[in-house]
Motif scaffolding. Sequence first.
Motif, short mmCIF file in Angstrom:
data_model
loop_
_atom_site.label_atom_id
_atom_site.label_comp_id
_atom_site.label_asym_id
_atom_site.label_seq_id
_atom_site.Cartn_x
_atom_site.Cartn_y
_atom_site.Cartn_z
N GLN A 145 45.09 43.67 57.87
CA GLN A 145 45.03 42.76 56.74
C GLN A 145 45.52 43.45 55.47
O GLN A 145 45.39 44.68 55.33
CB GLN A 145 43.60 42.25 56.53
CG GLN A 145 43.14 41.21 57.52
CD GLN A 145 42.88 41.80 58.90
OE1 GLN A 145 42.30 42.89 59.03
NE2 GLN A 145 43.33 41.10 59.95
N ASP A 146 46.04 42.65 54.55
CA ASP A 146 46.47 43.21 53.26
C ASP A 146 45.30 43.20 52.28
O ASP A 146 44.16 42.90 52.65
CB ASP A 146 47.67 42.43 52.71
CG ASP A 146 47.34 40.96 52.40
OD1 ASP A 146 46.15 40.60 52.34
OD2 ASP A 146 48.29 40.18 52.22
N GLU A 147 45.59 43.52 51.01
CA GLU A 147 44.53 43.64 50.01
C GLU A 147 43.80 42.33 49.77
O GLU A 147 42.64 42.32 49.32
CB GLU A 147 45.13 44.15 48.69
CG GLU A 147 45.68 45.57 48.75
CD GLU A 147 47.04 45.66 49.44
OE1 GLU A 147 47.62 44.58 49.78
OE2 GLU A 147 47.51 46.78 49.66
N GLN A 148 44.47 41.21 50.03
CA GLN A 148 43.84 39.89 49.85
C GLN A 148 43.17 39.38 51.13
O GLN A 148 42.68 38.25 51.17
CB GLN A 148 44.89 38.87 49.39
CG GLN A 148 45.35 39.04 47.95
CD GLN A 148 46.32 40.21 47.80
OE1 GLN A 148 47.20 40.41 48.62
NE2 GLN A 148 46.12 41.00 46.75
N ARG A 195 44.66 38.84 54.00
CA ARG A 195 45.56 38.04 54.82
C ARG A 195 46.13 38.89 55.96
O ARG A 195 46.36 40.09 55.79
CB ARG A 195 46.71 37.50 53.97
CG ARG A 195 46.25 36.55 52.86
CD ARG A 195 47.39 36.19 51.94
NE ARG A 195 47.95 37.38 51.29
CZ ARG A 195 48.78 37.34 50.24
NH1 ARG A 195 49.18 36.17 49.76
NH2 ARG A 195 49.24 38.45 49.71
#
Length: 312
Positions: free
Chosen positions: A133-136, A138
Amino acid sequence: MSDSLTDSFEALLRRDPNTPAIADVDAWWQTHVEVTDGASPAAAAVLGGFAADRLAYAFASGYAAALRQLIGPDEAPRRRALCASESEGAHPSKLRTTLTLDEGGGGSITGDKSFATLGHLADELLVVAVTGQDEQGRNRLRVARIPPTREGVSFGQPVSPTFVPELPHVPLSLREVRVEPEELIPGDGYLSVLKPFRTLEDAHVFLAVLGWLTKIGRHVGWPDEFVERGLGLIAGLTCVAASPSPLSPAVHRVLGGLLAASKEHIVRLESSVAWQALAEEDRVRWARDRRLLEVAGQARAARLQAARDRPQ
């Protein structure tokens, strides 16, 4: 007008429209390869559609051409299947198939895909998987190009849909399937594969359908203006299909206009006296299969509205 587009038009107007029946998917693929040798992906969609004897195989030619436009040229023709959809859908947030990367740049894939169109007959599977997952929060996606014979890959029982039953879907299971570094498509899997493919598929599939309708029209003697209207739509869709920027909002809006015009063209054909010149078998099969053109219609409309709302 490019020479390749002119060549496509010449072929549509000069090739024999009395094409032979296609017995099955293998016969379709052999025909597709023969009639599209040396053609660009957009031209391959049109010429493959012209050679088809029904909507199912026209769609298959458009689908194959869209994947070739996305992936790039091949040393030899390959049947491909994009493997994205899972039990909860194909949206990136719903995917659970995972790609575990290793220090060597490769990795392994584990997960289940609910269906892959013609996946069990493909030469290459394009598997969409989550790498984290990315920082948000997602999902990050990558896409791997793997052979269907790779250890850990297995298929369920093919399922024929209620429309275009000639093109079965098949569930796909992947258990610690090895992925070599060179088999990973560079870049973000959503932005470089999944998202642009939706645009490319729409353009190439409608090119193939219009190529098929051109063949039918010439075969049964439709009025010239019906054939010419289809050729005009093919010219516009060819430009979209070959665009190097399929994610551009402007391209989405042009595609939206061309798809709307293509559907209006089809409705006019269906309501014309000329449509009755088709063989009864063709008309019955068309009535069964035309729903294919509306698949993912809501998602298509949402992408078009997003393109309209985005500042230019």
